[in-house]
Design an enzyme around this catalytic site. Structure first.
Site, PDB file in Angstrom:
ATOM      1  CG  ASP A   1      -1.720   0.524   7.953  1.00 35.90           C
ATOM      2  OD1 ASP A   1      -1.659   1.466   8.465  1.00 35.90           O
ATOM      3  OD2 ASP A   1      -0.510   0.624   8.240  1.00 35.90           O
TER       4      ASP A   1
ATOM      5  CE  LYS B   1       0.711   1.356   4.482  1.00 31.40           C
ATOM      6  NZ  LYS B   1       1.815   2.820   5.118  1.00 31.40           N
TER       7      LYS B   1
HETATM    8  P1  ATP Z   1       3.434  -0.064   8.300  1.00 33.54           P
HETATM    9  O1  ATP Z   1       3.166   0.641   6.841  1.00 33.54           O
HETATM   10  O2  ATP Z   1       2.430  -0.884   8.255  1.00 33.54           O
HETATM   11  O3  ATP Z   1       4.266  -0.039   9.587  1.00 33.54           O
HETATM   12  P2  ATP Z   1       5.938  -1.519   6.867  1.00 33.54           P
HETATM   13  O4  ATP Z   1       5.860  -1.877   5.522  1.00 33.54           O
HETATM   14  O5  ATP Z   1       6.773  -0.265   7.722  1.00 33.54           O
HETATM   15  O6  ATP Z   1       5.088  -1.333   7.692  1.00 33.54           O
HETATM   16  P3  ATP Z   1       6.884  -4.442   7.394  1.00 33.54           P
HETATM   17  O7  ATP Z   1       7.013  -4.828   6.137  1.00 33.54           O
HETATM   18  O8  ATP Z   1       4.867  -4.892   7.733  1.00 33.54           O
HETATM   19  O9  ATP Z   1       7.401  -2.689   8.250  1.00 33.54           O
HETATM   20  O10 ATP Z   1       7.824  -4.813   8.368  1.00 33.54           O
HETATM   21  C1  ATP Z   1       7.587  -3.974   9.958  1.00 33.54           C
HETATM   22  C2  ATP Z   1       7.866  -4.767  11.084  1.00 33.54           C
HETATM   23  O11 ATP Z   1       7.086  -6.551  11.517  1.00 33.54           O
HETATM   24  C3  ATP Z   1       9.255  -6.389  10.438  1.00 33.54           C
HETATM   25  O12 ATP Z   1      10.745  -5.336  11.499  1.00 33.54           O
HETATM   26  C4  ATP Z   1       9.280  -7.324  10.696  1.00 33.54           C
HETATM   27  O13 ATP Z   1      10.232  -8.430  11.177  1.00 33.54           O
HETATM   28  C5  ATP Z   1       7.972  -7.420  10.955  1.00 33.54           C
HETATM   29  N1  ATP Z   1       6.382  -8.790  10.216  1.00 33.54           N
HETATM   30  C6  ATP Z   1       6.104  -9.253  11.376  1.00 33.54           C
HETATM   31  N2  ATP Z   1       5.779 -10.408  10.018  1.00 33.54           N
HETATM   32  C7  ATP Z   1       6.035  -9.903   8.946  1.00 33.54           C
HETATM   33  C8  ATP Z   1       5.924 -10.116   7.073  1.00 33.54           C
HETATM   34  N3  ATP Z   1       5.105 -10.703   7.043  1.00 33.54           N
HETATM   35  N4  ATP Z   1       6.277  -9.336   6.661  1.00 33.54           N
HETATM   36  C9  ATP Z   1       7.115  -8.516   6.903  1.00 33.54           C
HETATM   37  N5  ATP Z   1       7.641  -7.633   8.473  1.00 33.54           N
HETATM   38  C10 ATP Z   1       7.119  -8.205   9.247  1.00 33.54           C
END
Ligand code: ATP
Length: 292
Positions: free
Chosen positions: A136, A10
């Site tokens: 989210d 997203k």
């Molecule tokens: P958001 O924008 O919702 O904060 P993001 O893109 O910044 O998400 P994610 O890629 O979801 O961040 O990862 C955040 C943390 O969640 C990572 O440090 C990871 O260790 C943990 N995590 C748990 N499950 C997952 C998954 N399926 N894929 C990626 N990271 C995950």
């Protein structure tokens, strides 16, 4: 029985923070949409109640900390499911990037397990379970384009925005969402998004109004700490992007581009600067997709 579910990334077209709540969360308003950069979540039915998870990215946890694992566990407990699942996440979305990868995997697991375990839950029910995993996740359950309020869990689906290209660039810095929110002074926010105008832009499929209404209040926190994020924004504008914004708490920055001919130019300019660059279509429609 085995099914595959697409879990798209997203982007935030707007992100506003209205206040800090007594429960520690921030009261937000966000317009979010999906792009054609996606993980794939494969689910294989197990007759015993075990949950197994593997992931193509070695640094992503595959135990209870994984959002997709949490989704399976929650569904099992809530609905007394006696069956289990073997899950595999083919990770394409950069991790901790502001692109909601973990949330999207959780949502894909919820949608897929709903079928695999024959639960027959509505999207609203899945979204409400998703809210227990992360703010989210409800948006990711619906997919498409939506307006999110509360801490992000109150989701109103919207129509499809004007079609366009999205060039994403993720600098190789780790940004913690909690840190960024922690450093935000809600009373000192310089510019709030005009969320109403963004909603109109989507409704009217007005590409230029959408570009002019891009705004994320977390940008000023991340930009002031990481010069690279600012440089990426500048480079995108210089090489012909129509609209530019940081997604979520960053550090990924995206460019909206109408003319395909410009996409390559922007992509090439960025590739000289950061390793992780993607040029994809905006999805924006309700493409919540179970592949097989
Ligand atoms: P958001 O924008 O919702 O904060 P993001 O893109 O910044 O998400 P994610 O890629 O979801 O961040 O990862 C955040 C943390 O969640 C990572 O440090 C990871 O260790 C943990 N995590 C748990 N499950 C997952 C998954 N399926 N894929 C990626 N990271 C995950």
């Amino acid at each position: 029985m085995r099914i595959s579910v697409k879990a798209p990334a997203k982007i935030n077209l707007t992100l506003d923070v209205l206040s800090k709540r007594a429960d520690g969360y921030h009261e937000v308003e966000m317009v979010m949409t999906t792009v054609d950069l996606a993980d794939r979540v494969d689910l294989t039915l197990l007759e015993s109640d075990e949950i197994h998870l593997d992931c193509s990215a070695s640094f992503v946890p595959v135990d209870e900390r994984n959002h997709a694992y949490k989704a399976a566990k929650l569904l099992q407990e809530r609905y007394g499911v006696q069956k289990g699942v073997r899950m595999y996440i083919d990770k394409q979305i950069p991790v901790a990037a502001g692109l909601g990868g973990g949330s999207s995997d959780a949502a894909a697991a919820l949608r897929g397990l709903n079928m695999l375990w024959g639960l027959d839950l509505s999207l609203d029910e899945l979204a409400s379970i998703g809210a227990e995993i992360g703010s989210d996740v409800p948006f990711c359950v619906y997919g498409g384009t939506a307006f999110a309020q509360g801490r992000g869990e109150i989701v109103t689906p919207l129509g499809t925005p004007a079609p366009c290209w999205v060039v994403l660039a993720k600098p190789s810095i780790g940004v913690s969402t909690a840190d960024v929110y922690g450093n935000l002074r809600v009373d000192k926010i310089g510019e709030h998004p005009q969320t109403e105008v963004m909603l109109q832009a989507i409704e009217a499929q007005d590409f230029w109004l959408m570009c002019h209404s891009l705004c994320n209040v977390l940008e000023e926190v991340t930009l002031s700490r990481y010069a690279q994020v600012r440089q990426i924004k500048e480079l995108m504008v210089e090489s012909g992007a129509d609209g530019v914004l940081m997604s979520g708490s960053g550090p990924t920055v995206f460019a909206l581009v109408q003319k395909q001919a410009r996409v390559q130019r922007i992509y090439n300019a960025l590739r000289g600067f950061v390793k992780e660059v993607y040029a994809v279509r905006m999805l924006g429609g309700s493409e919540a997709e179970v592949l097989a």
